[in-house]
Design a protein around this motif. Structure first.
Motif, PDB file in Angstrom:
ATOM      1  N   GLU A  24       0.837  -1.204   0.000  1.00  0.00           N
ATOM      2  CA  GLU A  24       0.000   0.000   0.000  1.00  0.00           C
ATOM      3  C   GLU A  24       0.870   1.251   0.000  1.00  0.00           C
ATOM      4  O   GLU A  24       0.527   2.249  -0.626  1.00  0.00           O
ATOM      5  N   GLU A  25       2.005   1.228   0.698  1.00  0.00           N
ATOM      6  CA  GLU A  25       2.917   2.364   0.698  1.00  0.00           C
ATOM      7  C   GLU A  25       3.501   2.591  -0.690  1.00  0.00           C
ATOM      8  O   GLU A  25       3.697   3.725  -1.105  1.00  0.00           O
ATOM      9  N   VAL A  26       3.781   1.525  -1.404  1.00  0.00           N
ATOM     10  CA  VAL A  26       4.349   1.638  -2.750  1.00  0.00           C
ATOM     11  C   VAL A  26       3.368   2.340  -3.678  1.00  0.00           C
ATOM     12  O   VAL A  26       3.760   3.132  -4.528  1.00  0.00           O
ATOM     13  N   ASP A  31       6.785   7.154  -8.357  1.00  0.00           N
ATOM     14  CA  ASP A  31       8.059   6.571  -8.780  1.00  0.00           C
ATOM     15  C   ASP A  31       8.265   5.172  -8.178  1.00  0.00           C
ATOM     16  O   ASP A  31       8.712   4.265  -8.869  1.00  0.00           O
ATOM     17  N   ARG A  32       7.912   4.988  -6.917  1.00  0.00           N
ATOM     18  CA  ARG A  32       8.031   3.663  -6.312  1.00  0.00           C
ATOM     19  C   ARG A  32       7.039   2.682  -6.943  1.00  0.00           C
ATOM     20  O   ARG A  32       7.326   1.493  -7.084  1.00  0.00           O
ATOM     21  N   PHE A  33       5.879   3.183  -7.331  1.00  0.00           N
ATOM     22  CA  PHE A  33       4.864   2.346  -7.979  1.00  0.00           C
ATOM     23  C   PHE A  33       5.365   1.840  -9.329  1.00  0.00           C
ATOM     24  O   PHE A  33       5.242   0.663  -9.650  1.00  0.00           O
ATOM     25  N   VAL A  34       5.960   2.737 -10.111  1.00  0.00           N
ATOM     26  CA  VAL A  34       6.485   2.356 -11.432  1.00  0.00           C
ATOM     27  C   VAL A  34       7.622   1.358 -11.279  1.00  0.00           C
ATOM     28  O   VAL A  34       7.685   0.356 -12.005  1.00  0.00           O
ATOM     29  N   VAL A  35       8.526   1.609 -10.336  1.00  0.00           N
ATOM     30  CA  VAL A  35       9.635   0.675 -10.114  1.00  0.00           C
ATOM     31  C   VAL A  35       9.105  -0.691  -9.678  1.00  0.00           C
ATOM     32  O   VAL A  35       9.590  -1.727 -10.128  1.00  0.00           O
ATOM     33  N   PHE A  36       8.081  -0.692  -8.828  1.00  0.00           N
ATOM     34  CA  PHE A  36       7.482  -1.944  -8.379  1.00  0.00           C
ATOM     35  C   PHE A  36       6.881  -2.711  -9.549  1.00  0.00           C
ATOM     36  O   PHE A  36       7.093  -3.923  -9.690  1.00  0.00           O
ATOM     37  N   LYS A  37       6.135  -2.026 -10.418  1.00  0.00           N
ATOM     38  CA  LYS A  37       5.499  -2.702 -11.565  1.00  0.00           C
ATOM     39  C   LYS A  37       6.542  -3.213 -12.553  1.00  0.00           C
ATOM     40  O   LYS A  37       6.375  -4.289 -13.135  1.00  0.00           O
ATOM     41  N   VAL A  38       7.620  -2.460 -12.758  1.00  0.00           N
ATOM     42  CA  VAL A  38       8.692  -2.928 -13.642  1.00  0.00           C
ATOM     43  C   VAL A  38       9.350  -4.171 -13.033  1.00  0.00           C
ATOM     44  O   VAL A  38       9.667  -5.135 -13.745  1.00  0.00           O
ATOM     45  N   VAL A 158       1.194 -10.726 -12.790  1.00  0.00           N
ATOM     46  CA  VAL A 158       1.053  -9.329 -12.389  1.00  0.00           C
ATOM     47  C   VAL A 158       0.031  -9.233 -11.260  1.00  0.00           C
ATOM     48  O   VAL A 158       0.247  -8.528 -10.270  1.00  0.00           O
ATOM     49  N   TYR A 159      -1.079  -9.940 -11.386  1.00  0.00           N
ATOM     50  CA  TYR A 159      -2.072  -9.948 -10.309  1.00  0.00           C
ATOM     51  C   TYR A 159      -1.495 -10.573  -9.046  1.00  0.00           C
ATOM     52  O   TYR A 159      -1.643 -10.030  -7.946  1.00  0.00           O
ATOM     53  N   PHE A 160      -0.838 -11.704  -9.192  1.00  0.00           N
ATOM     54  CA  PHE A 160      -0.320 -12.425  -8.025  1.00  0.00           C
ATOM     55  C   PHE A 160       0.691 -11.585  -7.256  1.00  0.00           C
ATOM     56  O   PHE A 160       0.653 -11.521  -6.025  1.00  0.00           O
ATOM     57  N   PHE A 161       1.621 -10.947  -7.951  1.00  0.00           N
ATOM     58  CA  PHE A 161       2.643 -10.167  -7.264  1.00  0.00           C
ATOM     59  C   PHE A 161       2.138  -8.796  -6.821  1.00  0.00           C
ATOM     60  O   PHE A 161       2.700  -8.197  -5.912  1.00  0.00           O
ATOM     61  N   SER A 162       1.085  -8.287  -7.449  1.00  0.00           N
ATOM     62  CA  SER A 162       0.539  -6.986  -7.063  1.00  0.00           C
ATOM     63  C   SER A 162      -0.386  -7.083  -5.860  1.00  0.00           C
ATOM     64  O   SER A 162      -0.515  -6.131  -5.091  1.00  0.00           O
ATOM     65  N   PHE A 167      -6.913 -13.312  -4.472  1.00  0.00           N
ATOM     66  CA  PHE A 167      -7.536 -14.580  -4.845  1.00  0.00           C
ATOM     67  C   PHE A 167      -6.691 -15.258  -5.925  1.00  0.00           C
ATOM     68  O   PHE A 167      -7.042 -15.286  -7.098  1.00  0.00           O
ATOM     69  N   SER A 168      -5.567 -15.828  -5.516  1.00  0.00           N
ATOM     70  CA  SER A 168      -4.596 -16.379  -6.465  1.00  0.00           C
ATOM     71  C   SER A 168      -5.143 -17.574  -7.225  1.00  0.00           C
ATOM     72  O   SER A 168      -4.931 -17.694  -8.432  1.00  0.00           O
TER      73      SER A 168
END
Length: 177
Positions: A24-26, A31-38, A158-162, A167-168
């Motif tokens: 949630e902090e990311v 910028d942290r969100f983009v780095v996380f998604k990459v 992407v769903y699993f890591f995000s 609900f994996s």
């Protein structure tokens, strides 16, 4: 957002709920969100190419060994040579693939931290590789099947890591069906 730990008395697993708070902090900082998604995309690419390459290698090698065994068995039967040593040798040579498959599973266990989900992902990759070897023959299927499989594989990961506590199983079921 709550924190702490959750203990499941039935499975005796301890879940770190602070893990979700970090996600949630990311999301709050762009910028942290983009780095996380990459990072999620690179992890997905790594998992995709590693699992598909190892499964493809295992399938190809077992197919070659089966063809060689069939040819040698036919030769032994026609020449009336005892074939028990041939069968023993084939079984021992085939046992080489057991550590490879166990290694792939343990590798996936580390990524998913859920053994059933890791096994299901490996099973889906295995079935898709078998399908591509057996059924993908036309130019259209050769062009589109790998891309579609990669797209679904990527969407699931992407769903699993995000969403670490999402609900994996349902996400995997949705990408498979």
């Amino acid at each position: 957002i709550g924190g702490g730990f959750l203990y499941n008395v039935y499975s005796r697993e301890l879940f770190n709920l602070n893990f979700a708070a970090d996600f949630e902090e990311v999301k709050l900082q762009l910028d942290r969100f983009v780095v996380f998604k990459v990072g999620v995309l690179f992890t997905t690419l790594f998992l995709f190419f590693t699992t598909t390459t190892l499964v493809s290698f295992t399938l190809r090698e077992t197919q070659e060994r089966m063809l060689k065994f069939t040819f040698l068995l036919q030769h032994h039967v026609r020449q009336r040579i005892p074939y028990a040593p041939l069968i023993f040798t084939h079984v021992v040579e085939s046992l080489v693939f057991v550590p490879i498959m166990v290694g792939i599973l343990f590798f996936l266990f580390e990524f998913f931290s859920d053994q059933l989900l890791a096994f299901m992902v490996l099973s889906v990759v295995w079935l898709c590789e078998v399908y591509s070897v057996i059924a993908v023959r036309t130019a259209t299927s050769i062009r589109f099947f790998p891309s579609v499989f990669f797209l679904y594989f990527t969407l699931f990961h992407v769903y699993f890591f995000s969403f670490p506590f999402g609900f994996s199983y349902l996400a995997l079921l949705a990408t498979v069906t």
